[in-house]
Design a protein around this motif. Structure first.
Motif, PDB file in Angstrom:
ATOM      1  N   ALA A   1      -4.623  57.771  22.553  1.00  0.00           N
ATOM      2  CA  ALA A   1      -5.134  56.571  23.212  1.00  0.00           C
ATOM      3  C   ALA A   1      -4.679  55.319  22.493  1.00  0.00           C
ATOM      4  O   ALA A   1      -4.365  54.298  23.125  1.00  0.00           O
ATOM      5  CB  ALA A   1      -6.656  56.623  23.281  1.00  0.00           C
ATOM      6  N   CYS A   2      -4.630  55.370  21.169  1.00  0.00           N
ATOM      7  CA  CYS A   2      -4.169  54.215  20.394  1.00  0.00           C
ATOM      8  C   CYS A   2      -2.702  53.919  20.691  1.00  0.00           C
ATOM      9  O   CYS A   2      -2.298  52.752  20.770  1.00  0.00           O
ATOM     10  CB  CYS A   2      -4.376  54.465  18.903  1.00  0.00           C
ATOM     11  SG  CYS A   2      -3.909  53.071  17.853  1.00  0.00           S
ATOM     12  N   PHE A   3      -1.904  54.959  20.883  1.00  0.00           N
ATOM     13  CA  PHE A   3      -0.480  54.768  21.199  1.00  0.00           C
ATOM     14  C   PHE A   3      -0.332  54.009  22.513  1.00  0.00           C
ATOM     15  O   PHE A   3       0.451  53.046  22.605  1.00  0.00           O
ATOM     16  CB  PHE A   3       0.212  56.135  21.282  1.00  0.00           C
ATOM     17  CG  PHE A   3       1.678  56.060  21.547  1.00  0.00           C
ATOM     18  CD1 PHE A   3       2.592  56.075  20.499  1.00  0.00           C
ATOM     19  CD2 PHE A   3       2.169  55.983  22.844  1.00  0.00           C
ATOM     20  CE1 PHE A   3       3.958  56.010  20.755  1.00  0.00           C
ATOM     21  CE2 PHE A   3       3.519  55.912  23.097  1.00  0.00           C
ATOM     22  CZ  PHE A   3       4.421  55.927  22.049  1.00  0.00           C
ATOM     23  N   ASN A   4      -1.077  54.427  23.539  1.00  0.00           N
ATOM     24  CA  ASN A   4      -0.990  53.758  24.839  1.00  0.00           C
ATOM     25  C   ASN A   4      -1.449  52.302  24.751  1.00  0.00           C
ATOM     26  O   ASN A   4      -0.847  51.405  25.366  1.00  0.00           O
ATOM     27  CB  ASN A   4      -1.838  54.511  25.867  1.00  0.00           C
ATOM     28  CG  ASN A   4      -1.242  55.868  26.214  1.00  0.00           C
ATOM     29  OD1 ASN A   4      -0.027  56.030  26.273  1.00  0.00           O
ATOM     30  ND2 ASN A   4      -2.095  56.859  26.425  1.00  0.00           N
ATOM     31  N   THR A   5      -2.501  52.053  23.975  1.00  0.00           N
ATOM     32  CA  THR A   5      -3.007  50.688  23.835  1.00  0.00           C
ATOM     33  C   THR A   5      -1.990  49.790  23.143  1.00  0.00           C
ATOM     34  O   THR A   5      -1.735  48.654  23.566  1.00  0.00           O
ATOM     35  CB  THR A   5      -4.320  50.686  23.043  1.00  0.00           C
ATOM     36  OG1 THR A   5      -5.283  51.513  23.718  1.00  0.00           O
ATOM     37  CG2 THR A   5      -4.881  49.283  22.904  1.00  0.00           C
TER      38      THR A   5
ATOM     39  N   ASP B   1      13.369  61.185  14.000  1.00  0.00           N
ATOM     40  CA  ASP B   1      13.201  60.289  12.855  1.00  0.00           C
ATOM     41  C   ASP B   1      12.299  59.105  13.187  1.00  0.00           C
ATOM     42  O   ASP B   1      12.141  58.202  12.369  1.00  0.00           O
ATOM     43  CB  ASP B   1      14.566  59.796  12.361  1.00  0.00           C
ATOM     44  CG  ASP B   1      15.316  59.031  13.441  1.00  0.00           C
ATOM     45  OD1 ASP B   1      14.855  59.022  14.606  1.00  0.00           O
ATOM     46  OD2 ASP B   1      16.371  58.450  13.121  1.00  0.00           O
ATOM     47  N   GLY B   2      11.714  59.070  14.394  1.00  0.00           N
ATOM     48  CA  GLY B   2      10.801  57.996  14.779  1.00  0.00           C
ATOM     49  C   GLY B   2      11.467  56.828  15.469  1.00  0.00           C
ATOM     50  O   GLY B   2      10.767  55.899  15.898  1.00  0.00           O
TER      51      GLY B   2
ATOM     52  N   PHE C   1       2.038  55.310  16.524  1.00  0.00           N
ATOM     53  CA  PHE C   1       2.471  53.915  16.603  1.00  0.00           C
ATOM     54  C   PHE C   1       1.983  53.194  15.335  1.00  0.00           C
ATOM     55  O   PHE C   1       0.867  53.445  14.868  1.00  0.00           O
ATOM     56  CB  PHE C   1       1.869  53.257  17.841  1.00  0.00           C
ATOM     57  CG  PHE C   1       2.607  52.042  18.313  1.00  0.00           C
ATOM     58  CD1 PHE C   1       3.492  52.117  19.377  1.00  0.00           C
ATOM     59  CD2 PHE C   1       2.422  50.811  17.686  1.00  0.00           C
ATOM     60  CE1 PHE C   1       4.163  50.989  19.814  1.00  0.00           C
ATOM     61  CE2 PHE C   1       3.089  49.683  18.129  1.00  0.00           C
ATOM     62  CZ  PHE C   1       3.970  49.766  19.184  1.00  0.00           C
ATOM     63  N   PRO C   2       2.792  52.312  14.754  1.00  0.00           N
ATOM     64  CA  PRO C   2       2.330  51.584  13.564  1.00  0.00           C
ATOM     65  C   PRO C   2       1.010  50.863  13.822  1.00  0.00           C
ATOM     66  O   PRO C   2       0.873  50.108  14.787  1.00  0.00           O
ATOM     67  CB  PRO C   2       3.470  50.578  13.306  1.00  0.00           C
ATOM     68  CG  PRO C   2       4.677  51.230  13.881  1.00  0.00           C
ATOM     69  CD  PRO C   2       4.205  51.981  15.073  1.00  0.00           C
ATOM     70  N   GLY C   3       0.033  51.135  12.976  1.00  0.00           N
ATOM     71  CA  GLY C   3      -1.303  50.570  13.141  1.00  0.00           C
ATOM     72  C   GLY C   3      -2.300  51.586  13.654  1.00  0.00           C
ATOM     73  O   GLY C   3      -3.503  51.297  13.688  1.00  0.00           O
ATOM     74  N   CYS C   4      -1.811  52.792  14.063  1.00  0.00           N
ATOM     75  CA  CYS C   4      -2.706  53.841  14.581  1.00  0.00           C
ATOM     76  C   CYS C   4      -2.875  54.985  13.585  1.00  0.00           C
ATOM     77  O   CYS C   4      -3.386  56.054  13.952  1.00  0.00           O
ATOM     78  CB  CYS C   4      -2.159  54.383  15.901  1.00  0.00           C
ATOM     79  SG  CYS C   4      -2.081  53.189  17.238  1.00  0.00           S
TER      80      CYS C   4
ATOM     81  N   MET D   1       8.438  54.604  14.568  1.00  0.00           N
ATOM     82  CA  MET D   1       7.150  55.285  14.552  1.00  0.00           C
ATOM     83  C   MET D   1       7.212  56.558  13.715  1.00  0.00           C
ATOM     84  O   MET D   1       8.292  57.007  13.307  1.00  0.00           O
ATOM     85  CB  MET D   1       6.735  55.644  15.996  1.00  0.00           C
ATOM     86  CG  MET D   1       6.788  54.487  16.974  1.00  0.00           C
ATOM     87  SD  MET D   1       6.352  55.020  18.642  1.00  0.00           S
ATOM     88  CE  MET D   1       6.790  53.562  19.577  1.00  0.00           C
ATOM     89  N   THR D   2       6.040  57.135  13.495  1.00  0.00           N
ATOM     90  CA  THR D   2       5.982  58.471  12.886  1.00  0.00           C
ATOM     91  C   THR D   2       6.284  59.482  13.986  1.00  0.00           C
ATOM     92  O   THR D   2       5.619  59.476  15.030  1.00  0.00           O
ATOM     93  CB  THR D   2       4.593  58.744  12.292  1.00  0.00           C
ATOM     94  OG1 THR D   2       4.279  57.717  11.339  1.00  0.00           O
ATOM     95  CG2 THR D   2       4.547  60.098  11.628  1.00  0.00           C
TER      96      THR D   2
END
Length: 234
Positions: free
Chosen positions: A143-147, A181-182, A132-135, A210-211
């Motif tokens: 865990a960052c994706f879920n947050t 492709d995200g 996710f952008p920012g992770c 996303m990546t």
């Protein structure tokens, strides 16, 4: 004065005989009546006497023509033999067996083209989860994706006015796929009301690119599911 009866003048003396005789006569007449046969005369009855003459005149007789049998062709008296002058080329089947002079290609010279693998790997078991952008710099990207998903839902959440007026509330299960492709695709919803499902689809549609997830170094599609709860405050 006493009335004396003459025994010779007794009227009931022969009543039984007369009754039996009468009964026999009635039975005889009944038998004759049942067995009596009548015969009509030999006069000819015209069954067509009540038929309208106009209908008879309109009927026309027609004949069915039988098809003629096909004529048999007579066999020719002289049979001519024609020589076949057309030359037929014989097909030559070459042998597929190799001999000593046949050159064999080395295995190293053979090039194999790898076909792209189009598979789906669940988010829970994929080696490298979508980022996710920012992770990007986070150690636990799962865990960052879920947050970040929860923050995105809270930020873009908007309760439909028509659902509020109708008092509709409940949980909408949202399923979507993070493509190779995200991008986000194949969005599906299931909830208690169409208006709530529409709002959930709008929130997911605002997700950033996303990546993509990787499995063994190859980008793959990753399905993901998350519930969005709509609850009215008391």
């Amino acid at each position: 004065m006493e009335v004396k009866k003459n025994p010779k003048k007794d009227l009931n003396k022969s009543s039984g005989v007369f009754f039996a005789a009468g009964l026999a006569m009635v039975l005889a007449l009944t038998y004759v009546a049942l067995e009596w046969k009548t015969f009509y005369g030999t006069e000819f009855i015209n069954v067509a006497q009540n038929v309208d003459e106009e209908l008879i005149e309109e009927l026309e007789l027609f004949e069915i023509e039988q098809p003629k049998p096909p004529e048999q062709q007579a066999a020719p008296e002289v049979i001519e033999v024609v020589e076949d002058e057309v030359e037929v080329e014989e097909s030559v089947i070459e042998s597929t067996e190799s001999d000593e002079d046949t050159e064999v290609m080395e295995v190293e010279d053979v090039q194999f083209e790898e076909e792209p693998v189009d598979v789906e790997v669940p988010f829970a078991v994929i080696e490298n989860v979508p980022v996710f952008p920012g992770c990007e710099n986070e150690k636990d990207k799962r865990a960052c994706f879920n947050t970040m998903m929860q923050k995105h839902i809270v930020k873009n959440f908007r309760y439909p006015e028509i659902a509020q007026e109708m008092g509709v509330q409940g949980r909408v299960s949202v399923m979507f796929t993070i493509q190779k492709d995200g991008s986000i695709g194949n969005v599906r919803m299931r909830g208690p009301d169409k208006n709530l499902e529409k709002e959930a689809a709008r929130i997911i549609g605002k997700l950033p690119k996303m990546t993509p997830g990787n499995q063994r170094g190859t980008p793959v599609r990753v399905p993901f599911a998350i519930p969005i709860t709509f609850k009215l405050s008391n």
